[in-house]
Design a protein around this motif. Structure first.
Motif, PDB file in Angstrom:
ATOM      1  N   VAL A 186     -75.231 -19.463 -38.137  1.00 23.34           N
ATOM      2  CA  VAL A 186     -74.029 -18.638 -38.245  1.00 23.34           C
ATOM      3  C   VAL A 186     -73.927 -18.273 -39.723  1.00 23.34           C
ATOM      4  N   VAL A 187     -73.970 -16.983 -40.015  1.00 26.47           N
ATOM      5  CA  VAL A 187     -73.854 -16.493 -41.384  1.00 26.47           C
ATOM      6  C   VAL A 187     -72.446 -15.945 -41.526  1.00 26.47           C
ATOM      7  N   ARG A 188     -71.701 -16.512 -42.491  1.00 23.90           N
ATOM      8  CA  ARG A 188     -70.290 -16.160 -42.620  1.00 23.90           C
ATOM      9  C   ARG A 188     -69.795 -16.381 -44.038  1.00 23.90           C
ATOM     10  N   ALA A 189     -68.635 -15.809 -44.323  1.00 24.70           N
ATOM     11  CA  ALA A 189     -67.950 -16.059 -45.593  1.00 24.70           C
ATOM     12  C   ALA A 189     -67.331 -17.454 -45.541  1.00 24.70           C
ATOM     13  N   ILE A 190     -67.239 -18.069 -46.717  1.00 30.57           N
ATOM     14  CA  ILE A 190     -66.580 -19.371 -46.769  1.00 30.57           C
ATOM     15  C   ILE A 190     -65.077 -19.197 -46.585  1.00 30.57           C
ATOM     16  N   ARG A 191     -64.438 -20.296 -46.220  1.00 30.26           N
ATOM     17  CA  ARG A 191     -62.982 -20.347 -46.054  1.00 30.26           C
ATOM     18  C   ARG A 191     -62.418 -21.362 -47.056  1.00 30.26           C
ATOM     19  N   PRO A 192     -61.140 -21.253 -47.406  1.00 36.25           N
ATOM     20  CA  PRO A 192     -60.563 -22.190 -48.362  1.00 36.25           C
ATOM     21  C   PRO A 192     -60.759 -23.660 -47.984  1.00 36.25           C
ATOM     22  N   ASP A 193     -60.698 -23.976 -46.699  1.00 38.22           N
ATOM     23  CA  ASP A 193     -60.836 -25.389 -46.313  1.00 38.22           C
ATOM     24  C   ASP A 193     -62.294 -25.866 -46.342  1.00 38.22           C
ATOM     25  N   ALA A 196     -63.367 -21.986 -53.627  1.00 34.20           N
ATOM     26  CA  ALA A 196     -63.406 -21.648 -52.198  1.00 34.20           C
ATOM     27  C   ALA A 196     -62.397 -20.557 -51.852  1.00 34.20           C
ATOM     28  N   ILE A 197     -61.296 -20.506 -52.567  1.00 32.49           N
ATOM     29  CA  ILE A 197     -60.320 -19.428 -52.367  1.00 32.49           C
ATOM     30  C   ILE A 197     -60.812 -18.152 -53.047  1.00 32.49           C
ATOM     31  N   GLY A 198     -61.262 -18.270 -54.298  1.00 34.83           N
ATOM     32  CA  GLY A 198     -61.651 -17.114 -55.103  1.00 34.83           C
ATOM     33  C   GLY A 198     -62.868 -16.363 -54.608  1.00 34.83           C
ATOM     34  N   SER A 199     -63.719 -17.023 -53.832  1.00 35.07           N
ATOM     35  CA  SER A 199     -64.900 -16.336 -53.288  1.00 35.07           C
ATOM     36  C   SER A 199     -64.940 -16.455 -51.769  1.00 35.07           C
ATOM     37  N   GLY A 200     -63.789 -16.691 -51.194  1.00 37.06           N
ATOM     38  CA  GLY A 200     -63.689 -16.880 -49.751  1.00 37.06           C
ATOM     39  C   GLY A 200     -63.463 -15.599 -48.981  1.00 37.06           C
ATOM     40  N   GLU A 201     -63.223 -15.773 -47.698  1.00 36.45           N
ATOM     41  CA  GLU A 201     -63.151 -14.654 -46.767  1.00 36.45           C
ATOM     42  C   GLU A 201     -62.067 -13.632 -47.066  1.00 36.45           C
ATOM     43  N   LYS A 202     -61.060 -13.979 -47.840  1.00 43.38           N
ATOM     44  CA  LYS A 202     -59.983 -13.022 -48.134  1.00 43.38           C
ATOM     45  C   LYS A 202     -60.100 -12.389 -49.514  1.00 43.38           C
ATOM     46  N   SER A 203     -61.061 -12.830 -50.305  1.00 42.19           N
ATOM     47  CA  SER A 203     -61.228 -12.288 -51.652  1.00 42.19           C
ATOM     48  C   SER A 203     -61.863 -10.905 -51.597  1.00 42.19           C
ATOM     49  N   GLU A 204     -61.397 -10.026 -52.478  1.00 42.90           N
ATOM     50  CA  GLU A 204     -61.988  -8.697 -52.606  1.00 42.90           C
ATOM     51  C   GLU A 204     -62.835  -8.580 -53.862  1.00 42.90           C
ATOM     52  N   SER A 205     -62.891  -9.642 -54.683  1.00 45.07           N
ATOM     53  CA  SER A 205     -63.645  -9.584 -55.934  1.00 45.07           C
ATOM     54  C   SER A 205     -64.888 -10.464 -55.924  1.00 45.07           C
ATOM     55  N   ALA A 206     -64.999 -11.360 -54.970  1.00 46.64           N
ATOM     56  CA  ALA A 206     -66.174 -12.229 -54.859  1.00 46.64           C
ATOM     57  C   ALA A 206     -66.273 -12.714 -53.426  1.00 46.64           C
ATOM     58  N   ARG A 207     -67.507 -12.918 -52.983  1.00 47.84           N
ATOM     59  CA  ARG A 207     -67.709 -13.400 -51.614  1.00 47.84           C
ATOM     60  C   ARG A 207     -68.906 -14.353 -51.593  1.00 47.84           C
ATOM     61  N   GLN A 208     -68.651 -15.594 -51.190  1.00 51.60           N
ATOM     62  CA  GLN A 208     -69.731 -16.548 -50.969  1.00 51.60           C
ATOM     63  C   GLN A 208     -70.047 -16.539 -49.482  1.00 51.60           C
ATOM     64  N   ILE A 209     -71.293 -16.236 -49.177  1.00 57.76           N
ATOM     65  CA  ILE A 209     -71.788 -16.203 -47.803  1.00 57.76           C
ATOM     66  C   ILE A 209     -72.633 -17.452 -47.590  1.00 57.76           C
ATOM     67  N   ILE A 210     -72.407 -18.141 -46.489  1.00 59.06           N
ATOM     68  CA  ILE A 210     -73.211 -19.332 -46.185  1.00 59.06           C
ATOM     69  C   ILE A 210     -73.882 -19.159 -44.826  1.00 59.06           C
ATOM     70  N   GLY A 257     -77.842 -22.677 -46.614  1.00 59.34           N
ATOM     71  CA  GLY A 257     -78.024 -21.850 -47.799  1.00 59.34           C
ATOM     72  C   GLY A 257     -76.805 -21.022 -48.103  1.00 59.34           C
ATOM     73  N   SER A 258     -76.878 -20.331 -49.236  1.00 60.16           N
ATOM     74  CA  SER A 258     -75.721 -19.579 -49.706  1.00 60.16           C
ATOM     75  C   SER A 258     -76.153 -18.484 -50.677  1.00 60.16           C
ATOM     76  N   VAL A 259     -75.367 -17.415 -50.684  1.00 62.99           N
ATOM     77  CA  VAL A 259     -75.476 -16.315 -51.640  1.00 62.99           C
ATOM     78  C   VAL A 259     -74.046 -15.939 -52.010  1.00 62.99           C
ATOM     79  N   THR A 260     -73.799 -15.697 -53.287  1.00 59.88           N
ATOM     80  CA  THR A 260     -72.478 -15.248 -53.727  1.00 59.88           C
ATOM     81  C   THR A 260     -72.629 -13.889 -54.401  1.00 59.88           C
TER      82      THR A 260
END
Length: 188
Positions: free
Chosen positions: A10-17, A58-72, A82-85
């Motif tokens: 499952v490839v997805r954006a991280i969440r705050p939790d 986790a908040i700053g690069s999570g699913e709701k951020s518009e300035s950064a996105r960490q994908i796992i 794995g991960s890409v930001t």
């Protein structure tokens, strides 16, 4: 055991939790044999950071951020493989090296795939998700920097469509070494 394919994740954006998993994956990445070439921070520096740092990340690069996105990429058992930001750099700002940013662009950082998950297409799935997100944010191109001696990573970046731009910058950990900029232009 069969080798997993990119469809097994499952490839997805991280969440705050997810912050504890964000922290663990980063610490594991910093233990990789080429971490000294691939990452600007050390394991010792990262492990010393307080939980609040990882929670904010986790908040700053999570699913709701518009300035950064960490994908796992998550395995069926919940392990992060794995991960890409991707960070958004705004035209008119300065980048991490103090150079002017001429156009809105994505900047890929923090690329890591666990060794047992390499070579099966996972890196492409992670990059596809990160690139798609950057285009959705209005990026005109996407770039990354890779150490001149990190040929494994350079090969992976070429496979997912990035090409050297010709720009080389001094490696921040050792001015005698260099990093190469690789870019992906937005399709017309």
């Amino acid at each position: 055991m069969t080798t997993p394919t990119s469809d097994d994740y499952v490839v997805r954006a991280i969440r705050p939790d997810d912050w504890t998993s964000v922290k663990q994956l980063r610490l594991d990445a910093l233990r990789d044999p080429v971490a000294h070439l691939a990452f600007l921070e050390t394991y010792e520096d990262a492990v010393a950071k307080p939980d609040a740092f990882w929670q904010e990340r986790a908040i700053g690069s999570g699913e709701k951020s518009e300035s950064a996105r960490q994908i796992i990429a998550e395995t069926p058992d919940g392990t992060w493989a794995g991960s890409v930001t991707v960070l958004i750099e705004e035209a008119g700002s300065e980048d991490w090296a103090g150079c002017p940013v001429e156009r809105r662009q994505g900047h890929v950082v923090g690329v890591f795939v666990r060794p047992e998950h390499r070579g099966n297409g996972l890196i492409k799935a992670l990059f596809d998700a990160g690139v798609t997100w950057a285009w959705q944010q209005g990026a005109e191109r996407i770039r990354l920097f890779v150490h001149a001696d990190n040929t494994r990573a350079q090969g992976a970046y070429r496979k997912v469509g990035f090409a050297p731009s010709g720009l080389a910058v001094a490696f921040s950990k050792d001015e005698a070494e260099s990093e190469l900029e690789f870019v992906l232009e937005r399709p017309l």
